[in-house]
Every structure is written in structure tokens, then in C-alpha cells.
Write an enzyme that holds these catalytic residues in place. Structure first.
Site, PDB file in Angstrom:
ATOM      1  N   GLU A  51       9.269   7.491  -0.404  1.00 34.12           N
ATOM      2  CA  GLU A  51       9.587   6.541   0.820  1.00 34.12           C
ATOM      3  C   GLU A  51      10.416   5.241   0.011  1.00 34.12           C
ATOM      4  O   GLU A  51      11.342   4.628   0.618  1.00 34.12           O
ATOM      5  CB  GLU A  51       8.571   5.974   1.475  1.00 34.12           C
ATOM      6  CG  GLU A  51       7.791   7.067   2.284  1.00 34.12           C
ATOM      7  CD  GLU A  51       6.680   7.942   1.332  1.00 34.12           C
ATOM      8  OE1 GLU A  51       6.782   7.704   0.240  1.00 34.12           O
ATOM      9  OE2 GLU A  51       6.024   8.707   2.168  1.00 34.12           O
TER      10      GLU A  51
ATOM     11  N   PHE B  39      -9.735   5.540   6.574  1.00 32.93           N
ATOM     12  CA  PHE B  39      -9.088   6.455   5.649  1.00 32.93           C
ATOM     13  C   PHE B  39      -7.592   5.799   5.783  1.00 32.93           C
ATOM     14  O   PHE B  39      -6.961   5.917   6.841  1.00 32.93           O
ATOM     15  CB  PHE B  39      -9.169   7.696   5.935  1.00 32.93           C
ATOM     16  CG  PHE B  39      -8.255   8.504   5.443  1.00 32.93           C
ATOM     17  CD1 PHE B  39      -8.309   8.962   3.800  1.00 32.93           C
ATOM     18  CD2 PHE B  39      -7.237   9.553   5.918  1.00 32.93           C
ATOM     19  CE1 PHE B  39      -7.568   9.779   3.121  1.00 32.93           C
ATOM     20  CE2 PHE B  39      -6.251  10.394   5.115  1.00 32.93           C
ATOM     21  CZ  PHE B  39      -6.385  10.389   3.943  1.00 32.93           C
ATOM     22  N   GLN B  40      -6.856   5.450   4.566  1.00 36.47           N
ATOM     23  CA  GLN B  40      -5.725   5.180   4.428  1.00 36.47           C
ATOM     24  C   GLN B  40      -5.142   3.686   5.313  1.00 36.47           C
ATOM     25  O   GLN B  40      -3.970   3.474   5.395  1.00 36.47           O
ATOM     26  CB  GLN B  40      -4.608   6.083   4.905  1.00 36.47           C
ATOM     27  CG  GLN B  40      -4.467   7.382   4.107  1.00 36.47           C
ATOM     28  CD  GLN B  40      -3.600   8.379   4.731  1.00 36.47           C
ATOM     29  OE1 GLN B  40      -3.210   8.621   5.808  1.00 36.47           O
ATOM     30  NE2 GLN B  40      -2.831   9.161   3.618  1.00 36.47           N
TER      31      GLN B  40
ATOM     32  N   VAL C  70      19.881  -1.181 -12.407  1.00 39.57           N
ATOM     33  CA  VAL C  70      19.366  -2.452 -12.978  1.00 39.57           C
ATOM     34  C   VAL C  70      19.115  -2.140 -14.266  1.00 39.57           C
ATOM     35  O   VAL C  70      18.328  -1.229 -14.834  1.00 39.57           O
ATOM     36  CB  VAL C  70      18.222  -3.428 -12.422  1.00 39.57           C
ATOM     37  CG1 VAL C  70      17.862  -4.333 -13.445  1.00 39.57           C
ATOM     38  CG2 VAL C  70      18.905  -3.880 -10.965  1.00 39.57           C
TER      39      VAL C  70
ATOM     40  N   PHE D 208      17.906  -2.770 -21.946  1.00 42.48           N
ATOM     41  CA  PHE D 208      18.126  -4.320 -21.313  1.00 42.48           C
ATOM     42  C   PHE D 208      17.015  -4.996 -21.758  1.00 42.48           C
ATOM     43  O   PHE D 208      17.206  -6.190 -22.284  1.00 42.48           O
ATOM     44  CB  PHE D 208      18.249  -4.286 -19.873  1.00 42.48           C
ATOM     45  CG  PHE D 208      18.921  -5.633 -19.309  1.00 42.48           C
ATOM     46  CD1 PHE D 208      20.225  -5.912 -19.311  1.00 42.48           C
ATOM     47  CD2 PHE D 208      18.005  -6.390 -18.673  1.00 42.48           C
ATOM     48  CE1 PHE D 208      20.774  -6.829 -19.117  1.00 42.48           C
ATOM     49  CE2 PHE D 208      18.409  -7.908 -18.267  1.00 42.48           C
ATOM     50  CZ  PHE D 208      19.929  -7.650 -18.562  1.00 42.48           C
TER      51      PHE D 208
HETATM   52  C1  LIG Z   1      20.414  -7.500 -14.535  1.00 46.71           C
HETATM   53  C2  LIG Z   1      21.110  -8.627 -13.830  1.00 46.71           C
HETATM   54  C3  LIG Z   1      22.019  -9.497 -14.242  1.00 46.71           C
HETATM   55  C4  LIG Z   1      22.639 -10.201 -13.400  1.00 46.71           C
HETATM   56  N1  LIG Z   1      23.713 -11.009 -14.061  1.00 46.71           N
HETATM   57  C5  LIG Z   1      24.552 -11.698 -13.089  1.00 46.71           C
HETATM   58  C6  LIG Z   1      25.525 -12.488 -13.815  1.00 46.71           C
HETATM   59  O1  LIG Z   1      25.869 -12.661 -14.674  1.00 46.71           O
HETATM   60  N2  LIG Z   1      26.288 -13.138 -12.997  1.00 46.71           N
HETATM   61  C7  LIG Z   1      26.373 -13.186 -11.575  1.00 46.71           C
HETATM   62  O2  LIG Z   1      27.118 -13.638 -10.856  1.00 46.71           O
HETATM   63  N3  LIG Z   1      25.255 -12.271 -10.903  1.00 46.71           N
HETATM   64  C8  LIG Z   1      24.337 -11.511 -11.654  1.00 46.71           C
HETATM   65  N4  LIG Z   1      23.540 -10.681 -11.064  1.00 46.71           N
HETATM   66  C9  LIG Z   1      23.256 -10.702  -9.807  1.00 46.71           C
HETATM   67  C10 LIG Z   1      22.658 -12.053  -9.125  1.00 46.71           C
HETATM   68  O3  LIG Z   1      21.254 -11.845  -9.537  1.00 46.71           O
HETATM   69  C11 LIG Z   1      22.911 -12.222  -7.829  1.00 46.71           C
HETATM   70  O4  LIG Z   1      22.727 -11.096  -7.142  1.00 46.71           O
HETATM   71  C12 LIG Z   1      24.227 -12.616  -7.339  1.00 46.71           C
HETATM   72  O5  LIG Z   1      24.675 -13.495  -8.449  1.00 46.71           O
HETATM   73  C13 LIG Z   1      24.370 -13.236  -6.092  1.00 46.71           C
HETATM   74  O6  LIG Z   1      25.810 -13.185  -5.554  1.00 46.71           O
HETATM   75  P1  LIG Z   1      26.116 -14.011  -4.171  1.00 46.71           P
HETATM   76  O7  LIG Z   1      25.761 -15.338  -4.429  1.00 46.71           O
HETATM   77  O8  LIG Z   1      27.556 -13.773  -4.053  1.00 46.71           O
HETATM   78  O9  LIG Z   1      25.323 -13.036  -3.317  1.00 46.71           O
HETATM   79  P2  LIG Z   1      24.072 -13.629  -2.445  1.00 46.71           P
HETATM   80  O10 LIG Z   1      23.016 -14.266  -3.038  1.00 46.71           O
HETATM   81  O11 LIG Z   1      23.932 -12.581  -1.334  1.00 46.71           O
HETATM   82  O12 LIG Z   1      24.564 -14.942  -1.237  1.00 46.71           O
HETATM   83  C14 LIG Z   1      25.835 -14.960  -0.534  1.00 46.71           C
HETATM   84  C15 LIG Z   1      25.841 -16.202   0.523  1.00 46.71           C
HETATM   85  O13 LIG Z   1      26.829 -15.862   1.196  1.00 46.71           O
HETATM   86  C16 LIG Z   1      26.304 -16.514   2.425  1.00 46.71           C
HETATM   87  N5  LIG Z   1      27.076 -15.841   3.384  1.00 46.71           N
HETATM   88  C17 LIG Z   1      27.143 -14.484   3.937  1.00 46.71           C
HETATM   89  N6  LIG Z   1      28.283 -14.273   4.517  1.00 46.71           N
HETATM   90  C18 LIG Z   1      29.037 -15.437   4.965  1.00 46.71           C
HETATM   91  C19 LIG Z   1      30.126 -15.839   5.432  1.00 46.71           C
HETATM   92  N7  LIG Z   1      30.445 -15.048   6.317  1.00 46.71           N
HETATM   93  N8  LIG Z   1      30.418 -17.101   5.295  1.00 46.71           N
HETATM   94  C20 LIG Z   1      29.814 -18.240   4.474  1.00 46.71           C
HETATM   95  N9  LIG Z   1      28.629 -17.647   3.897  1.00 46.71           N
HETATM   96  C21 LIG Z   1      28.473 -16.304   4.091  1.00 46.71           C
HETATM   97  C22 LIG Z   1      24.834 -16.069   2.528  1.00 46.71           C
HETATM   98  O14 LIG Z   1      24.195 -16.772   3.507  1.00 46.71           O
HETATM   99  C23 LIG Z   1      24.456 -16.533   1.053  1.00 46.71           C
HETATM  100  O15 LIG Z   1      23.997 -17.779   1.027  1.00 46.71           O
HETATM  101  C24 LIG Z   1      22.459  -9.854 -12.092  1.00 46.71           C
HETATM  102  C25 LIG Z   1      22.038  -9.061 -11.567  1.00 46.71           C
HETATM  103  C26 LIG Z   1      21.273  -8.117 -12.285  1.00 46.71           C
HETATM  104  C27 LIG Z   1      20.177  -6.954 -11.828  1.00 46.71           C
HETATM  105  C1  LIG Z   2      10.971  -1.679 -11.263  1.00 46.55           C
HETATM  106  C2  LIG Z   2      11.201  -2.491 -12.545  1.00 46.55           C
HETATM  107  N1  LIG Z   2      10.434  -2.381 -13.533  1.00 46.55           N
HETATM  108  C3  LIG Z   2      10.882  -2.981 -14.568  1.00 46.55           C
HETATM  109  C4  LIG Z   2      12.076  -4.015 -14.685  1.00 46.55           C
HETATM  110  C5  LIG Z   2      12.238  -4.496 -15.844  1.00 46.55           C
HETATM  111  N2  LIG Z   2      13.336  -3.922 -16.579  1.00 46.55           N
HETATM  112  C6  LIG Z   2      14.583  -4.438 -16.197  1.00 46.55           C
HETATM  113  S1  LIG Z   2      16.082  -3.614 -16.755  1.00 46.55           S
HETATM  114  C7  LIG Z   2      14.991  -2.428 -17.544  1.00 46.55           C
HETATM  115  C8  LIG Z   2      15.386  -1.252 -18.392  1.00 46.55           C
HETATM  116  C9  LIG Z   2      16.253  -0.381 -17.654  1.00 46.55           C
HETATM  117  O1  LIG Z   2      16.397   0.752 -18.512  1.00 46.55           O
HETATM  118  P1  LIG Z   2      17.298   1.697 -18.365  1.00 46.55           P
HETATM  119  O2  LIG Z   2      17.433   2.366 -16.944  1.00 46.55           O
HETATM  120  O3  LIG Z   2      17.233   2.966 -19.352  1.00 46.55           O
HETATM  121  O4  LIG Z   2      18.429   0.956 -18.452  1.00 46.55           O
HETATM  122  P2  LIG Z   2      19.312   0.478 -20.121  1.00 46.55           P
HETATM  123  O5  LIG Z   2      19.075  -1.045 -20.030  1.00 46.55           O
HETATM  124  O6  LIG Z   2      18.430   1.424 -21.049  1.00 46.55           O
HETATM  125  O7  LIG Z   2      20.559   1.027 -19.817  1.00 46.55           O
HETATM  126  C10 LIG Z   2      13.347  -3.061 -17.360  1.00 46.55           C
HETATM  127  C11 LIG Z   2      12.186  -2.279 -17.615  1.00 46.55           C
HETATM  128  C12 LIG Z   2      12.510  -4.010 -13.352  1.00 46.55           C
HETATM  129  N3  LIG Z   2      13.548  -4.754 -13.383  1.00 46.55           N
HETATM  130  N4  LIG Z   2      12.247  -2.974 -12.230  1.00 46.55           N
END
Ligand SMILES: Cc1cc2nc3c(=O)[nH]c(=O)nc-3n(C[C@H](O)[C@H](O)[C@H](O)COP(=O)(O)OP(=O)(O)OC[C@H]3O[C@@H](n4cnc5c(N)ncnc54)[C@H](O)[C@@H]3O)c2cc1C
Ligand SMILES: Cc1ncc(C[n+]2csc(CCOP(=O)(O)OP(=O)(O)O)c2C)c(N)n1
Ligand SMILES: [Mg+2]
Length: 575
Positions: free
Chosen positions: A51, A113-114, A383, A468
């Protein structure tokens, strides 16, 4: 005609609102609903293996289309599995309705249950979560849930006991029409004048553009050109603003480029457009900040702002432009563009085939994938390091899309999101950039590709590691622990599941294997043995400095340029 059951009214209401599919896994308490979907042609049951994948897939569909999507789980553990995917959808503001089947209504409260309480459990990952305990509540409660998910952007949950679903309905389905949320909200004239005054006075303006710029690409570029403002983007903004943008200076954040970071630090005024960029350390401390966001509660959430206005990005820019005189001095823009050119060269130089002990550079895989993928491909990325490679090496063009678990940051998102994307757009190429850890976490969904006969392409970055996290440990001064993965032969595993499986062990095989997989009419998996040392410290960094600056070094490492550590160290970032 058989009398309508509550479940029939539910399904009819979904059909009337244009819902095309319900993702889920069946179960006793859901039988009424699945039985009602079974004979209907307008709506399909999408059978996944877990799911959690149903919720991720529904979330991806909703992010790509902006329309309401639906997932379902049976009572207790069935719907409990939805929760991580629902958190992701909710944080991405994707309109998703979750149908959480509930135990028989007379048993609720007796520790049956559940037994769980979805209306409580899902409270944190939804705008609305209610129990339907009698037929008279249908379709009203369902309609409220659907409207709330769409109007507020996020998840709504309806908990429905199996016995109530099977009882006779007291009312028929309505023709609920769900209009898109209003996007023409704009600030008042006096607010627009204040924004104009601040922008006109500034010597240098930088724009930080986020996902809220979707649909406003040209307006943002026009504004940037008028203001001679470099445009930095967020990861979620990448697909909407990076392309065809002469003022683009790349991304900011941990995975960003120093050019983006510096462009924000050097500005007199930073203009935030539709962004909730979460990393507070990256906002400038000296600049005046103007924030435009359609949701008032987002204003000032990440950094104090000088002026916050509630408005849609496109509508706000349309109101601003006629009042803004052209800026002549383009010094700020020119220097940001030059810095970005340098960062980009550095990154591109890392995307070579390169071999370390026979392993391919992961950057090269992403680079070639970018080149070979269709013009309107939909990419999903896990991620982990696949997010890094997607952020840096995929180029967007207004037609391509990139979906990840960007706000929630959950592993194992890419494959189920690709399933949702492919079902929504059967004619488009959908590519899941999967980590070996991420793929293994929801590995069962590989079977879904064959079961549903959907041609998703899975590219596995096989580094035998949770790389990572390995990197996070090293950069924070921890010894590497618990990150090794003993992997199967994913290609053979795919083959056994009826999915084309290709294995790449050296960089010269990357291009032919990806070409073959992308041309394959059915689902395909390409596993590429990639070097995990790739993003480990560049040689110019002193170990002492590494320890001192912890995570901050990760940024420099990801940038691939040792000199940037020293550069950014002066800003005391992360200290
Ligand atoms: C491993 C990992 C590393 C990351 N590293 C980075 C990084 O280095 N740099 C980075 O940027 N991100 C990174 N991210 C992503 C980060 O966590 C955020 O998801 C991202 O920065 C959010 O982008 P945003 O602000 O554009 O989007 P959102 O957080 O979705 O914000 C969008 C905003 O726009 C507003 N909005 C929506 N529609 C409209 C509209 N029509 N007009 C006006 N406002 C509107 C919403 O209300 C909201 O406040 C990473 C994520 C992961 C998983
Ligand atoms: C559900 C969940 N568990 C743990 C983490 C912590 N975490 C972030 S990245 C990562 C490793 C991801 O490994 P992989 O998919 O092999 O990608 P790689 O970074 O090795 O390319 C972990 C454990 C997370 N973000 N989400
Ligand atoms: Mg890995």
C-alpha cells in the site's frame, strides 16, 4: 436494478469527479469498494504489492496532473502501510484521497482484530480525516474530503467500515465537480507598490524560484530580465524554471552550486517566488527579502522577510511588470552567470565515463540518460545519491518532469512514483532513477510492472551501499557503519519477474544498455555498477578542515570543487 450500496455511491462519486484509478491492495474490509469498482469501465483498480507504493503512485499522479487521485488500504495494517506515501503526498501538496477501510463498525473501540483509528492516525498527514459510521453520511463526508484535498492541496482521508460500505445507500452520488484551486490571487495595489518601491531602490536583486513558479516560466524570466536578476532555483522548482532561462544560475542548497548560493548572498534584495526552500542556513542574513506565496501561512516561515505578499506568482508578476522601470546595471547578473558557468564546467567534467576499479562514475550514467531520454520523459529519482545526479545532470525543457520525495525525503519513492506516472501517461517514457537501497526497500513493485504491463524503465545506481548516508557519516566525522549492501544480481532478478534486465559493469556499456532499455517496448531494468567513492572528499581538502566543517563539506564535495570549501568556510556556514 440492485439497490445501491454505500460503496457504489462512493465509487460513482469518484467517477463523476473524473477519478480514473484507485491504487491499493484489497482486503476483506475493502471488498465492497473493490466489488463496486470491478464492473465499472470508467475507473480502474490498480493492484500494487504494498500500500505504501499505492500512496506514492497516487501522489505522483496528483503531482503531475494537479488533479485528485485516490489510493486505498484495508483495515488496520492495510491502510497503515499507506502512511509514508501519504506523508509524501501531503508535504508535496498533492491532492490525494485515501480510503482507509475500517473494522466492522460495532467492534470499533473494543480492541478488535486489526483495529486502528485511521481518523486519528492520519491526522498528521492530512487536512481532513473522518470516519463514516452510517450510510446517511455518504456522499457528504466524501465530498468534503475530496474538496478539501483539492482546495488545500494535500491528503484527505475517509475511514469506512466494511459493513457500512455494504449497507444500502440513503442518497445517490452527486455530480461533484472539482474545479482547480484559484490561481489568480494577487496582492493588493498598495502591496504591489511596496514591492515595486523595494525592487526599484535595490542595486542588485536575486530571485529564488520554487515549485510555485509552475506555469509562470515566461513571466519569471521576463521579470528577471527586467530586473537584471540572476534566477536561483530550488530542486522542486527545477523542472519549471531552469530551462530557456538566460538568467539561470543554478540551484542552491546542499546539492546546489556555489553560484546559486553566492547570488543570494550578494543581493540587496532577494525575491522569493513560490518557494518554501527549507534550509535556513542558505538564506542571506543581510539582504532585504520579499516573499510572494499563494499561501499566507508560508510567508516568513523559513527566514524573516522585509515584505511578504500573498499572491500567485504569475498574477503578481503581471501586476508588477508594468510598474517596474528597466534596470540598466547588469553587473550582479553578469558575475553570477560567470560563476555559474564555472561551476557547471566543473560538474560536467565529472560526468565522464571514468573507471575506478572497473566501476562507472554515476554522474556519467545520469549524463547519458539525460541525453538519450525522450523530450517529454518523466523522471523519478530515489532519495539518496540518485537525487543528486537528477538535480545536477538532468536538463528540463518545459515538457519533461522530475518527481521525487523532495519535501518528505523518503527512500524507495522512485519506482512507485514511476508506476503512477506511467499509468497516467501511458504514451510517455517514464524512467525511475533508483538506488540499490531504495529499489530493495519496495522491491515487490518490480513485479507490479509486469503485472500491470507498464513499460517503466528502472535505472539502478548499484553502489552496494546506502551511499548517501555513508557520505553523511564520513562528513560528520562518524566511522562508516551499517551502510553496506549485499546485493543480488538485479538484472537476473528482473528477468525472473518478466522484466528485461541488463547489467552494466563498465562505462562503455552504459550507452548501449540504456539505449536498448529505452527502446524496449515493455518494462526494463538496467543495473549499473557505479563507484561509491565518487563523492568522497576531493584531494585538495585537508582532513582537519573536513572534521571542522562537518556537513558543510558535503556541499563542497558534491560541488566537486575543493576550493569551494575554503570559499564558503569564510561565511561560517554550518559552524
Ligand atoms: C536528499 C535530498 C537533498 C536535497 N537537497 C536540496 C538542495 O540542495 N536544494 C534544494 O533546493 N532542494 C533540495 N532538496 C529538496 C528540498 O528538501 C525541498 O523539497 C525543496 O527545496 C522545496 O522546493 P520548493 O520550495 O520549490 O517547493 P515547496 O516546498 O513545495 O514550496 C512551494 C511553495 O510555493 C507556493 N506556491 C505554490 N503554488 C504557488 C503559486 N501559484 N504562486 C505562489 N506560490 C505558490 C507553496 O505555497 C509553497 O510555499 C533535497 C531533497 C532531498 C531528498
Ligand atoms: C524510509 C527511509 N529510511 C531511511 C532514510 C535515510 N536515508 C536517506 S538516503 C539513504 C540511502 C539510500 O540508499 P540508496 O537507495 O542505495 O541510494 P545511494 O545513496 O546509495 O545512491 C538512507 C538510508 C530515508 N531517507 N528514508
Ligand atoms: Mg546505494
Amino acid at each position: 436494478m440492485a439497490p445501491q450500496r454505500v460503496a457504489d455511491v462512493l465509487v460513482d462519486t469518484l467517477v463523476n469527479a473524473g477519478v480514473k484509478r484507485v491504487y491499493g491492495v484489497p482486503g476483506d474490509s475493502l471488498n465492497g469498494i473493490t466489488d463496486s469498482i470491478r464492473p465499472r469501465k470508467e475507473i480502474a483498480w490498480v493492484h500494487v504489492r504494498n500500500e505504501e507504493a499505492a500512496a506514492f503512485a497516487a501522489g505522483a499522479e496528483a503531482q503531475l496532473t494537479g488533479r485528485l487521485t485516490v489510493c486505498a488500504g484495508s483495515c488496520g495494517p492495510g491502510n497503515l502501510h499507506l502512511i509514508n506515501g501519504l506523508f509524501d503526498a501531503h508535504r508535496s501538496r498533492a491532492p490525494v484521497l485515501a480510503i482507509a477501510a475500517q473494522i466492522p463498525s460495532p467492534e470499533i473501540g473494543g480492541g478488535y482484530f486489526q483495529e486502528t483509528h485511521p481518523d486519528r492516525l492520519f491526522g498528521e498527514c492530512s487536512h481532513y480525516a473522518e470516519l463514516i459510521s452510517q450510510p446517511e453520511q455518504m456522499p457528504r463526508i466524501l465530498e468534503i474530503a475530496m474538496r478539501t484535498a483539492v482546495a488545500r492541496g494535500g491528503v484527505a482521508v475517509v475511514a469506512l467500515p466494511g459493513d457500512v460500505a455494504l449497507r444500502s445507500a440513503t442518497e445517490g452520488a452527486t455530480g461533484l465537480t472539482l474545479s482547480d484551486p484559484p490561481t489568480q490571487i494577487r496582492p493588493t495595489d498598495s502591496e504591489i507598490s511596496q514591492v515595486v518601491a523595494l525592487l526599484t531602490k535595490a542595486k542588485s536583486v536575486t530571485i529564488l524560484a520554487g515549485a510555485g513558479c509552475a506555469g509562470a516560466h515566461d513571466a519569471v524570466v521576463d521579470l528577471a530580465q527586467r530586473l537584471k536578476a540572476p534566477v536561483v532555483h530550488t530542486l522542486r522548482g527545477k523542472a519549471f524554471i531552469e530551462y530557456a532561462n538566460p538568467c539561470d544560475v543554478g540551484m542552491t542548497g546542499l546539492l546546489g552550486y556555489s553560484a546559486g548560493y553566492h547570488a543570494m548572498q550578494a543581493a540587496d534584495v532577494l525575491l522569493l517566488l513560490g518557494t518554501d526552500f527549507p534550509y535556513r542556513q542558505f538564506y542571506p542574513s543581510k539582504a532585504s527579502i520579499i516573499q510572494v506565496d499563494v499561501r499566507g501561512e508560508q510567508i516568513g516561515r523559513r527566514t524573516p522577510v522585509t515584505l511578504g505578499v500573498v499572491g500567485d506568482v504569475g498574477a503578481t508578476i503581471a501586476a508588477l511588470l508594468p510598474q517596474l522601470p528597466p534596470t540598466r546595471d547588469d553587473h550582479h547578473l553578469a558575475s553570477a552567470l560567470a560563476a555559474y558557468g564555472k561551476s557547471r564546467e566543473g560538474l560536467d567534467s565529472l560526468a565522464t565515463g571514468g573507471n575506478e576499479g572497473g566501476k562507472t562514475h554515476p554522474q556519467y550514467v545520469a549524463h547519458v540518460l539525460n541525453e538519450l531520454a525522450a523530450d517529454d520523459a518523466i523522471f523519478t529519482c530515489d532519495v539518496g545519491t540518485p537525487t543528486v545526479w537528477a538535480a545536477r545532470y538532468l536538463s528540463m525543457n518545459g515538457k519533461r518532469r522530475l518527481v521525487g520525495s523532495f519535501n518528505h525525503g523518503s527512500m524507495a519513492n522512485a519506482l512507485p512514483q514511476a508506476i503512477g506516472a506511467q499509468l497516467t501517461y501511458p504514451g510517455r517514457q517514464v524512467i525511475s532513477m533508483s538506488g540499490d537501497g531504495g529499489l530493495a526497500m519496495l522491491l515487490g513493485e518490480l513485479l507490479t510492472l509486469r503485472q500491470l504491463e507498464i513499460p517503466v524503465k528502472v535505472v539502478v545506481f548499484k553502489n552496494d551501499s546506502l551511499a548517501f548516508v555513508n557520505l553523511e557519516m564520513l562528513s560528520a566525522g562518524f566511522l562508516d557503519f551499517a551502510t553496506n549492501l549485499t546485493n543480488p544480481d538485479f538484472a537476473a532478478l528482473a528477468e525472473s519477474a518478466g522484466v528485461l534486465g541488463l547489467s552494466v559493469s563498465s562505462s562503455d556499456q552504459v550507452r548501449p544498455a540504456l539505449t536498448q532499455a529505452l527502446a524496449h517496448p515493455g518494462p526494463a531494468l538496467v543495473e549499473v555498477a557505479v563507484s561509491r567513492q565518487e563523492i568522497i572528499l576531493p584531494p585538495t581538502i585537508e582532513l582537519d578542515l573536513v572534521r571542522k566543517f562537518g556537513l558543510f563539506v558535503v556541499k563542497a564535495v558534491f560541488s566537486g570543487k575543493g576550493d569551494e570549501v575554503i570559499d564558503l568556510a569564510k561565511t561560517t556556514l554550518w559552524r
